[in-house]
Design a protein around this motif. Sequence first.
Motif, mmCIF file in Angstrom:
data_model
loop_
_atom_site.group_PDB
_atom_site.id
_atom_site.type_symbol
_atom_site.label_atom_id
_atom_site.label_comp_id
_atom_site.label_asym_id
_atom_site.label_seq_id
_atom_site.Cartn_x
_atom_site.Cartn_y
_atom_site.Cartn_z
ATOM 1 N N ILE A 461 37.278 59.805 -43.197
ATOM 2 C CA ILE A 461 36.138 59.956 -42.280
ATOM 3 C C ILE A 461 35.165 60.998 -42.827
ATOM 4 O O ILE A 461 33.956 60.758 -42.924
ATOM 5 C CB ILE A 461 36.618 60.366 -40.862
ATOM 6 C CG1 ILE A 461 37.275 59.189 -40.150
ATOM 7 C CG2 ILE A 461 35.441 60.881 -40.020
ATOM 8 C CD1 ILE A 461 37.792 59.523 -38.771
ATOM 9 N N PHE A 462 35.691 62.161 -43.185
ATOM 10 C CA PHE A 462 34.822 63.262 -43.611
ATOM 11 C C PHE A 462 34.215 63.016 -44.992
ATOM 12 O O PHE A 462 33.029 63.273 -45.203
ATOM 13 C CB PHE A 462 35.603 64.581 -43.599
ATOM 14 C CG PHE A 462 35.921 65.076 -42.207
ATOM 15 C CD1 PHE A 462 34.905 65.479 -41.353
ATOM 16 C CD2 PHE A 462 37.227 65.131 -41.746
ATOM 17 C CE1 PHE A 462 35.181 65.930 -40.065
ATOM 18 C CE2 PHE A 462 37.510 65.581 -40.455
ATOM 19 C CZ PHE A 462 36.489 65.978 -39.619
ATOM 20 N N THR A 463 35.008 62.508 -45.930
ATOM 21 C CA THR A 463 34.498 62.354 -47.303
ATOM 22 C C THR A 463 33.524 61.176 -47.422
ATOM 23 O O THR A 463 32.414 61.329 -47.929
ATOM 24 C CB THR A 463 35.663 62.174 -48.288
ATOM 25 O OG1 THR A 463 36.493 61.094 -47.849
ATOM 26 C CG2 THR A 463 36.487 63.439 -48.382
ATOM 27 N N ILE A 464 33.918 60.013 -46.951
ATOM 28 C CA ILE A 464 33.065 58.821 -47.084
ATOM 29 C C ILE A 464 31.854 58.920 -46.162
ATOM 30 O O ILE A 464 30.745 58.524 -46.530
ATOM 31 C CB ILE A 464 33.854 57.535 -46.803
ATOM 32 C CG1 ILE A 464 35.061 57.432 -47.756
ATOM 33 C CG2 ILE A 464 32.959 56.306 -46.931
ATOM 34 C CD1 ILE A 464 34.702 57.343 -49.222
ATOM 35 N N GLY A 465 32.055 59.471 -44.955
ATOM 36 C CA GLY A 465 30.936 59.642 -44.036
ATOM 37 C C GLY A 465 29.858 60.544 -44.614
ATOM 38 O O GLY A 465 28.660 60.234 -44.555
ATOM 39 N N ALA A 466 30.297 61.667 -45.192
ATOM 40 C CA ALA A 466 29.328 62.585 -45.808
ATOM 41 C C ALA A 466 28.678 61.954 -47.038
ATOM 42 O O ALA A 466 27.483 62.159 -47.294
ATOM 43 C CB ALA A 466 30.036 63.885 -46.188
ATOM 44 N N TRP A 467 29.444 61.179 -47.799
ATOM 45 C CA TRP A 467 28.918 60.500 -48.982
ATOM 46 C C TRP A 467 27.844 59.481 -48.589
ATOM 47 O O TRP A 467 26.780 59.412 -49.203
ATOM 48 C CB TRP A 467 30.072 59.815 -49.722
ATOM 49 C CG TRP A 467 29.711 59.195 -51.044
ATOM 50 C CD1 TRP A 467 28.496 59.218 -51.679
ATOM 51 C CD2 TRP A 467 30.594 58.458 -51.900
ATOM 52 N NE1 TRP A 467 28.561 58.539 -52.871
ATOM 53 C CE2 TRP A 467 29.847 58.064 -53.034
ATOM 54 C CE3 TRP A 467 31.941 58.095 -51.822
ATOM 55 C CZ2 TRP A 467 30.400 57.317 -54.070
ATOM 56 C CZ3 TRP A 467 32.490 57.365 -52.855
ATOM 57 C CH2 TRP A 467 31.729 56.984 -53.964
ATOM 58 N N ALA A 468 28.106 58.719 -47.535
ATOM 59 C CA ALA A 468 27.130 57.716 -47.088
ATOM 60 C C ALA A 468 25.866 58.380 -46.555
ATOM 61 O O ALA A 468 24.758 57.885 -46.771
ATOM 62 C CB ALA A 468 27.749 56.818 -46.024
ATOM 63 N N GLY A 469 26.021 59.504 -45.839
ATOM 64 C CA GLY A 469 24.866 60.239 -45.323
ATOM 65 C C GLY A 469 24.434 59.789 -43.946
ATOM 66 O O GLY A 469 24.597 58.623 -43.568
ATOM 67 N N ALA A 470 23.884 60.734 -43.185
ATOM 68 C CA ALA A 470 23.469 60.457 -41.803
ATOM 69 C C ALA A 470 22.402 59.381 -41.733
ATOM 70 O O ALA A 470 22.385 58.554 -40.812
ATOM 71 C CB ALA A 470 22.968 61.751 -41.149
ATOM 72 N N ALA A 471 21.475 59.364 -42.687
ATOM 73 C CA ALA A 471 20.364 58.413 -42.656
ATOM 74 C C ALA A 471 20.803 56.984 -42.948
ATOM 75 O O ALA A 471 20.068 56.034 -42.659
ATOM 76 C CB ALA A 471 19.296 58.836 -43.666
ATOM 77 N N ASN A 472 21.999 56.820 -43.509
ATOM 78 C CA ASN A 472 22.470 55.483 -43.891
ATOM 79 C C ASN A 472 23.649 55.001 -43.048
ATOM 80 O O ASN A 472 24.442 54.176 -43.497
ATOM 81 C CB ASN A 472 22.876 55.475 -45.371
ATOM 82 C CG ASN A 472 21.722 55.838 -46.280
ATOM 83 O OD1 ASN A 472 20.630 55.289 -46.148
ATOM 84 N ND2 ASN A 472 21.955 56.776 -47.192
ATOM 85 N N GLY A 473 23.738 55.513 -41.830
ATOM 86 C CA GLY A 473 24.835 55.089 -40.961
ATOM 87 C C GLY A 473 26.171 55.678 -41.354
ATOM 88 O O GLY A 473 27.207 55.010 -41.299
ATOM 89 N N GLY A 474 26.165 56.955 -41.742
ATOM 90 C CA GLY A 474 27.381 57.608 -42.215
ATOM 91 C C GLY A 474 28.484 57.689 -41.180
ATOM 92 O O GLY A 474 29.664 57.678 -41.537
ATOM 93 N N VAL A 475 28.111 57.757 -39.900
ATOM 94 C CA VAL A 475 29.122 57.846 -38.839
ATOM 95 C C VAL A 475 29.962 56.572 -38.811
ATOM 96 O O VAL A 475 31.202 56.618 -38.786
ATOM 97 C CB VAL A 475 28.459 58.094 -37.465
ATOM 98 C CG1 VAL A 475 29.486 57.984 -36.345
ATOM 99 C CG2 VAL A 475 27.800 59.467 -37.443
ATOM 100 N N LEU A 476 29.297 55.433 -38.845
ATOM 101 C CA LEU A 476 30.023 54.161 -38.841
ATOM 102 C C LEU A 476 30.766 53.953 -40.161
ATOM 103 O O LEU A 476 31.894 53.451 -40.180
ATOM 104 C CB LEU A 476 29.056 52.994 -38.605
ATOM 105 C CG LEU A 476 29.713 51.659 -38.245
ATOM 106 C CD1 LEU A 476 30.388 51.750 -36.884
ATOM 107 C CD2 LEU A 476 28.680 50.540 -38.217
ATOM 108 N N ALA A 477 30.151 54.357 -41.275
ATOM 109 C CA ALA A 477 30.812 54.236 -42.576
ATOM 110 C C ALA A 477 32.104 55.047 -42.608
ATOM 111 O O ALA A 477 33.133 54.591 -43.133
ATOM 112 C CB ALA A 477 29.870 54.701 -43.687
ATOM 113 N N GLY A 478 32.071 56.259 -42.046
ATOM 114 C CA GLY A 478 33.262 57.101 -41.997
ATOM 115 C C GLY A 478 34.375 56.482 -41.180
ATOM 116 O O GLY A 478 35.544 56.498 -41.573
ATOM 117 N N LEU A 479 34.023 55.892 -40.028
ATOM 118 C CA LEU A 479 35.024 55.254 -39.174
ATOM 119 C C LEU A 479 35.637 54.034 -39.858
ATOM 120 O O LEU A 479 36.854 53.816 -39.801
ATOM 121 C CB LEU A 479 34.399 54.856 -37.832
ATOM 122 C CG LEU A 479 33.993 56.015 -36.912
ATOM 123 C CD1 LEU A 479 33.168 55.509 -35.736
ATOM 124 C CD2 LEU A 479 35.231 56.758 -36.407
ATOM 125 N N ALA A 480 34.795 53.236 -40.516
ATOM 126 C CA ALA A 480 35.304 52.057 -41.233
ATOM 127 C C ALA A 480 36.197 52.479 -42.395
ATOM 128 O O ALA A 480 37.247 51.869 -42.651
ATOM 129 C CB ALA A 480 34.140 51.209 -41.737
#
Length: 694
Positions: A461-480
């Motif tokens: 959650i923390f690593t991939i979410g931060a990698w994706a970034g807030a502007a690119n839907g990082g919250v959903l990316a982290g959960l997935a």
Amino acid sequence: MEVEQSQRSKKDDDLNNGSVTTTTTDDEEVSVERVFEQSNEVPPPWQNQLTFRALIVSFILAILFTFVVMKLNLTTGIIPSLNISAGLLGFFFVKTWTKILNKAGVLKQPFTRQENTVIQTCVVASSGIAFSGGFGSYLFGMSDVIAKQSAEANSAMNIKNPHLGWMIGFLFVVSFLGLFSVVPLRKIMIVDFKLTYPSGTATATLINSFHTPQGAKLAKKQVRALGKFFSFSFLWGFFQWFFTSGEDCGFANFPTFGLKAYENKFYFDFSATYVGVGMICPYLINVSLLIGSILSWGVMWPLIGAQKGKWYSADLRDSNLHGLQGYRVFIGIAMILGDGLYNFIKVLGRTIFGLYKQFKNKDALPINDDRSSPDIVKISYDDKRRTELFLKDKIPSWFAITGYVVLAIVSIITVPHIFHQLKWYHILTMYIIAPVLAFCNAYGCGLTDWSLASTYGKLAIFTIGAWAGAANGGVLAGLAACGVMMNIVSTASDLMQDFKTGYMTLASPRSMFLSQAIGTAMGCVISPCVFWLFYKAFPELGQQESAYPAPYAAVYRNMSILGVEGFSALPKHCLVLCYIFFAAAVIVNGVRDAVGSKWARFIPLPMAMAIPFYIGGYFTIDMCVGSLILFIWRKLNKPKADAYSSAVASGLICGEGIWTLPSSVLALAGVKPPICMKFLSSSANKKVDSFLRH
């Protein structure tokens, strides 16, 4: 279950630390395999262990246990081990089946312990998807129901509502990789390293005992006890339904300790399910939950609530994350992360140390009993017999590696189409790292019986979410990403547990692997369908005040928000309190390990304490009642309590759990209960009476 690793048996905490130990001779110990040999039991070929009747029984039980796990997922997130129930009910159903066929003179194949092992493995693998599938955590945390509870990251790019099609597809492409990731290591883990896997060992011991004359007699009595309390629990759930016509109606809202305590989530809600869970969980878990309830809802939240207008706006509702709810959620998250980090480092350290000792002593591996060599340790007859059959039906390494690569490619192509916020290179990176993490989790589980799947999921959650970034839907990316990682490492440790069970029951690794794969496939269909039924039948699903608050869905989503957007979401002084409770969780765990097992049983578990911080203490009262019942029962008749308590508890859990199926169908059909039983203060009652008169 989120608190799954906390509930695992700690009685074997000081188990095999990787060193090779010498067993006693055959004359000094009771040989299980000699007992079965004397009864002329010959293990059937692996193809005959996977019978049609075993798969039918597994499918029926998988549906039953998925309903139970799903209900627990969506209420409190505490899921006890149901392995004993699965093994017991599997034994009962097939034994009854074969008895009828035998009387009719058409029985072709007797019921064996290997077939019993296949059923237990298949059922647990299937119902396990209800946990690792994230229906009460990361997957439901993607929905707009949970997103609306926060002012942050609730835009369309960070929301994906549940739908049967994509949920089934997602689980199919991510749930099988864990099976292939550790298959080549089965000999090293089970035979060479001789890891204990306490849960797998306990399940095997249970199944072996069922298939002895004395064990079969006890099993029948246990099944009768389970059936009685299953019926009672089911009928009790049915009876309670009649009084739940409106909001806050029914026995579940009985203000046991007064209305003020009820407002602060302290009451007994007459749930047979959680009384049963309390009977299965160790006393320490239940006491820790109660302490957490008192600390949070009895002390902290009233004190922080008194700062309304100073620490947070007086215009905010308590359910707003910028208000009191923010303290409830984020302080709970801090404790969970502190506990998870400590245990991650602890188990990883033990894993590295264990591996070091294994390789240091590699010349003394227990491979035979040739006494002429001083470098070879003698092993028992049981181990020789089990090792011989365990290594007989090999699963080729090329098959496992090819399977992993093919499934990884399919997943890398497919998952970004389901979650466009998660890119192919995110998934590729996880799949390169995943086999190492899967090995660590499987090895650590073999040493300590703790699965850290949810911890690895939080790291994603923390690593991939931060990698994706807030502007690119990082919250959903982290959960997935959490879902991708959790499914791999969870399935890997589960499979190795099952290999240990199969090793001790002489079940073939091939039949164990296939039964795990079949159970996983069942779970990928059954779990989304059961969740979909809940989702459609109960419109208030996921709301904090509802019967199904899905607490960990909000927790996981807010972890993802925290990882992507930083600490801006926290209300005043919340960050300082988070630091304090994070440190407290680490310190308490350290003290528990420092004082040893004798005194550690008197020190609460931070992970268990954190659960009621968010949802309240009502279920902890039920669980403590379960503990009290078991405590008194053991004082009055310990042998009987030890023999039947698990069966009684399983009946209480399964009965009320399966009642959710007809109650869901009634809700979908628009059938409402006829009565609302509600409790009011005397002043409120006078107002109601006055209103009705006029």
